[in-house]
Design a protein around this motif. Structure first.
Motif: not given
Length: 315
Positions: A254-274
């Motif tokens: 869907r266009g988000a870039r995975p940045l990492g996290g853990t198996p319990l949560f994931r972090l993404y660069e979206t450009g506009d998180a809000a």
């Protein structure tokens, strides 16, 4: 997460989300936390767990199970508490004096606790270092080389998904204190159960500061059962890893870039998180954004029944 002068923010807050976007709590899919959405099945509890003061035998059973599960060195002590947060607020009382180094961005309650105690935070080497391992929200892992010269507190609230990376062996000697949280991996955050593990010299009088009966009878019984259930833990790690990879594929598509996290949560660069949070909230799905980042969006894992709903919201 927190930096100097930034507000304390957390996941959750469904009441505020519902007030803004509508619905009731039961209408929402909460992906704003890193809590296992498939919790440990509660065992039957003896009536005395609810009606009597927690006894020494129940405490000893939980301590023994915790030592086995976390491979606690024989020379290390273990203090049980009603959640890791109850330990975090007491750490300034047992830490050596002087400034505190907390590399960030990271979980903000550590900095808040030391600030409330009048401590100064610094980026330089200090008598006290606090590391979150793996880090929240980016999942950064630490090693023994990162332990500071004085007291190092290592918050391993999310490390039970990858126990081989734990720094628990360092507690055999004075200077390292490991925090464990029961709510994340086992999905029972409301139970309020945590532990501090360190050499007895490092733990000092932490147990005395918590007072008598810090952990409830039900928490003692459920914690002992869960920590003894190794097959459940192994199968849960495999499921969480598979679901985390599935979420990364979905978000990347869907266009988000995975940045990492853990198996319990994931972090993404979206450009506009809000904007992403608003989009999901209109489907009654709650996510996590950060006041210090325009683009970072954090998502926990949905329960099995929640995947179609998330996929539809992102379609």
């Amino acid at each position: 997460m927190t930096r100097a002068g930034a507000p304390r923010d957390h996941g959750g807050g469904l009441d505020a989300a519902a007030a803004r976007w509508g619905g009731t709590r039961s209408d929402w899919l909460d992906l704003s936390t890193g809590i296992n959405p498939v919790p440990y099945p509660l065992p039957d509890l003896p009536a005395g767990a609810w009606t009597a003061l927690p006894d020494a035998a129940a405490t000893a059973r939980l301590e023994a199970a915790a030592r086995r599960f976390w491979a606690v060195p024989e020379s290390a002590g273990l203090v049980l508490a009603p959640g890791a947060s109850a330990l975090i607020v007491r750490l300034p009382d047992i830490a050596p004096p002087g400034p505190v180094r907390i590399p960030g961005p990271t979980y903000n309650e550590h900095a808040a606790a030391f600030r409330l105690a009048g401590r100064t935070l610094t980026e330089a080497p200090a008598p006290v270092t606090v590391l979150v391992h793996p880090n929240n929200p980016d999942g950064r892992l630490r090693s023994a080389a990162d332990l500071g010269p004085g007291l190092t507190v290592v918050d391993e609230s999310f490390c039970d998904t990858d126990p081989g990376r734990s720094l628990i062996a360092a507690t055999a000697r004075p200077g390292t204190l490991i925090l464990k949280s029961f709510g994340k991996f086992w999905g029972l955050a409301g139970l309020r159960l945590g532990a501090a593990i360190a050499h007895p010299e490092t733990l000092a009088d932490l147990a005395e500061r918590l007072g008598p009966w810090p952990v409830s009878g039900p928490a003692l019984a459920i914690g002992a059962a869960a920590l003894s259930d190794i097959p459940w833990a192994e199968s849960t790690r495999a499921r969480l890893a598979a679901d985390a990879a599935r979420l990364d594929r979905l978000m990347a598509g869907r266009g988000a870039r995975p940045l990492g996290g853990t198996p319990l949560f994931r972090l993404y660069e979206t450009g506009d998180a809000a904007a992403w949070q608003d989009r999901l909230a209109r489907h009654r799905i709650w996510s996590r954004i950060f006041p210090w980042s325009r683009g970072w969006l954090r998502l926990g894992l949905p329960a099995p029944a929640g995947w179609p709903r998330l996929e539809d919201a992102l379609a």
